[in-house]
Scaffold this motif. Structure first.
Motif, PDB file in Angstrom:
ATOM      1  N   ASN A  73       1.074  -0.894   0.506  1.00  0.00           N
ATOM      2  CA  ASN A  73      -0.033   0.108   0.261  1.00  0.00           C
ATOM      3  C   ASN A  73       1.161   1.753   0.129  1.00  0.00           C
ATOM      4  OD1 ASN A  73      -2.831  -1.251   0.650  1.00  0.00           O
ATOM      5  ND2 ASN A  73      -1.897  -2.615   1.887  1.00  0.00           N
ATOM      6  N   ASN A  82      -3.188   3.182   5.272  1.00  0.00           N
ATOM      7  CA  ASN A  82      -3.335   2.185   5.830  1.00  0.00           C
ATOM      8  C   ASN A  82      -2.262   2.027   6.469  1.00  0.00           C
ATOM      9  OD1 ASN A  82      -4.997   1.123   3.196  1.00  0.00           O
ATOM     10  ND2 ASN A  82      -4.626  -0.739   3.966  1.00  0.00           N
ATOM     11  N   ALA A 128     -19.413   5.516  -1.649  1.00  0.00           N
ATOM     12  CA  ALA A 128     -18.589   5.185  -0.971  1.00  0.00           C
ATOM     13  C   ALA A 128     -18.957   4.552   0.551  1.00  0.00           C
ATOM     14  CB  ALA A 128     -17.250   5.874  -0.483  1.00  0.00           C
ATOM     15  N   CYS A 129     -18.861   3.196   0.694  1.00  0.00           N
ATOM     16  CA  CYS A 129     -19.234   2.257   1.784  1.00  0.00           C
ATOM     17  C   CYS A 129     -18.044   2.873   3.323  1.00  0.00           C
ATOM     18  CB  CYS A 129     -18.486   0.726   1.225  1.00  0.00           C
ATOM     19  SG  CYS A 129     -19.598   0.479   2.841  1.00  0.00           S
ATOM     20  N   ASP A 131     -16.869   1.728   6.510  1.00  0.00           N
ATOM     21  CA  ASP A 131     -17.566   0.231   8.050  1.00  0.00           C
ATOM     22  C   ASP A 131     -16.857   0.338   9.002  1.00  0.00           C
ATOM     23  OD1 ASP A 131     -17.701  -2.020   8.711  1.00  0.00           O
ATOM     24  OD2 ASP A 131     -17.369  -3.590   7.232  1.00  0.00           O
ATOM     25  N   ARG A 157     -22.229  -0.193   9.026  1.00  0.00           N
ATOM     26  CA  ARG A 157     -22.338   0.631   7.820  1.00  0.00           C
ATOM     27  C   ARG A 157     -22.565   1.742   6.956  1.00  0.00           C
ATOM     28  NH1 ARG A 157     -22.844  -4.257   3.807  1.00  0.00           N
ATOM     29  NH2 ARG A 157     -24.278  -5.045   4.990  1.00  0.00           N
ATOM     30  N   LEU A 204     -13.032   0.716   7.320  1.00  0.00           N
ATOM     31  CA  LEU A 204     -13.083   0.230   5.833  1.00  0.00           C
ATOM     32  C   LEU A 204     -13.666   0.648   5.155  1.00  0.00           C
ATOM     33  CD1 LEU A 204     -12.225  -2.134   4.230  1.00  0.00           C
ATOM     34  CD2 LEU A 204     -14.001  -3.407   5.054  1.00  0.00           C
ATOM     35  N   THR A 206     -14.724   1.017   1.241  1.00  0.00           N
ATOM     36  CA  THR A 206     -14.210   1.343   0.001  1.00  0.00           C
ATOM     37  C   THR A 206     -15.013   1.923  -1.138  1.00  0.00           C
ATOM     38  OG1 THR A 206     -15.806  -0.482   0.300  1.00  0.00           O
ATOM     39  CG2 THR A 206     -13.545  -0.460   1.027  1.00  0.00           C
ATOM     40  N   TYR A 210     -12.094   2.561  -6.974  1.00  0.00           N
ATOM     41  CA  TYR A 210     -10.681   2.685  -5.610  1.00  0.00           C
ATOM     42  C   TYR A 210     -10.253   2.509  -4.729  1.00  0.00           C
ATOM     43  CZ  TYR A 210     -12.524   7.894  -7.290  1.00  0.00           C
ATOM     44  OH  TYR A 210     -12.744   9.025  -6.925  1.00  0.00           O
ATOM     45  N   GLN A 211      -8.565   2.609  -4.697  1.00  0.00           N
ATOM     46  CA  GLN A 211      -8.348   0.997  -3.801  1.00  0.00           C
ATOM     47  C   GLN A 211      -8.727   1.325  -2.564  1.00  0.00           C
ATOM     48  OE1 GLN A 211      -3.793   2.112  -3.286  1.00  0.00           O
ATOM     49  NE2 GLN A 211      -3.696   2.045  -5.555  1.00  0.00           N
ATOM     50  N   LYS A 212      -9.147  -0.084  -2.182  1.00  0.00           N
ATOM     51  CA  LYS A 212      -9.828  -0.648  -0.424  1.00  0.00           C
ATOM     52  C   LYS A 212      -8.532   0.040   0.958  1.00  0.00           C
ATOM     53  CE  LYS A 212      -9.091  -4.562   1.155  1.00  0.00           C
ATOM     54  NZ  LYS A 212      -9.342  -5.881   1.387  1.00  0.00           N
ATOM     55  N   LEU A 259      -9.191   7.995  -0.862  1.00  0.00           N
ATOM     56  CA  LEU A 259      -8.737   7.136  -2.033  1.00  0.00           C
ATOM     57  C   LEU A 259      -7.796   7.843  -3.389  1.00  0.00           C
ATOM     58  CD1 LEU A 259     -12.556   6.029  -0.943  1.00  0.00           C
ATOM     59  CD2 LEU A 259     -10.545   5.968   0.057  1.00  0.00           C
TER      60      LEU A 259
END
Length: 262
Positions: A73, A82, A128-129, A131, A157, A204, A206, A210-212, A259
């Motif tokens: 990352n 991260n 975007a989620c 979490d 979430r 988290l 996502t 986009y990258q997690k 992100l």
């Protein structure tokens, strides 16, 4: 190895075996120590369950999780960093409405968490989620106390709208010891290391394209920031916690997540 062995598998296994053999030779490993190591790994596997991943915990306290995270990352300047995933994430947490309260046990000092999910160019990311999960005021996650804490306590979430904003109410996290009733905790004790993590909220994040992002926000001033048992603290992830005088919560913690496109 067979001639048709996958090239990457052959590379990884060759290196692993070479380093294991070098370790044994360098330390002149005794038969008793080898047997103890096998027993330790066996006990580590036996304590794992759907709610508890002792091997991830072992990787965390050895600094391996953060090393693998750093290798995989590498983020450009301005992007949110991260940190370790941790062993207590649970898939499919309830989808909640913006502003909802995720604290179901009524404990702790209330805190409003809010901010935006943004692209590198500063534009808000819709859909975007976010979490989220944290310990309760006693320093335990709900999966550590089934039947004591309500299920999904301090979890949820949230999906961003066109403005990229998220908000939810939880508690100001508290520092806590990682589970030390298993093999990993026993190892830390033998090494003279404390098991504590500084207070933090897990995220988290996502979004399509986009990258997690797996990260925490840490409570500034926590006594364990410089000695996190899993080496997860990064200065950019230390978030403000502001006292609220006339609001629905005692604290407010604003933090934007940036992100990186895939």
């Amino acid at each position: 190895m067979g001639k048709d062995t996958d090239a990457r598998l052959a590379e990884v296994m060759s290196s692993l075996v070479r380093h294991l053999h070098d370790f044994a030779k360098e330390t002149q490993l005794t038969q008793a120590e080898w047997e103890y190591g096998i027993g330790f790994l066996t006990r580590t596997g036996q304590i794992c369950s759907a709610e508890r991943q002792e091997f991830i915990l072992l990787s965390d306290v050895l600094g391996m999780s953060m090393l693998v995270d750093a290798i995989n990352n590498r983020r450009p300047p301005g992007a949110t960093e991260n940190t370790v995933f941790g062993p207590f994430h649970v898939d499919d947490a309830p989808i909640r409405q913006m502003g909802d309260n995720i604290t179901l046990d009524g404990k702790g000092e209330s805190c409003l968490f809010e901010g935006r999910v943004l692209a590198l160019d500063g534009k808000p990311i819709e859909g975007a989620c976010v979490d989220v999960w944290s310990d309760n005021a006693d320093g335990f996650y709900d999966v550590q106390q089934p039947g004591i804490q309500p299920k999904w306590n301090n979890r949820g979430r949230f999906f961003t709208g066109a403005d990229g904003r998220y908000s939810f109410r939880g508690i100001k996290p508290v520092s806590y010891p990682i589970p030390d009733d298993g093999p990993v905790g026993q190892m830390l004790g033998h090494l003279g290391r404390h098991p504590y993590r500084p207070a933090h909220m897990h995220y988290l994040v996502t979004a399509p394209g986009y990258q997690k992002l797996v990260t925490h926000t840490f409570v500034g001033g926590d006594e364990y920031l410089s000695s996190d048992a899993v080496f997860g603290v990064k200065n950019t992830l230390i978030a403000p916690y502001e006292h609220v005088t006339n609001g629905d919560t005692l604290w407010r913690s604003p933090f934007d997540f940036v992100l990186v496109p895939i």
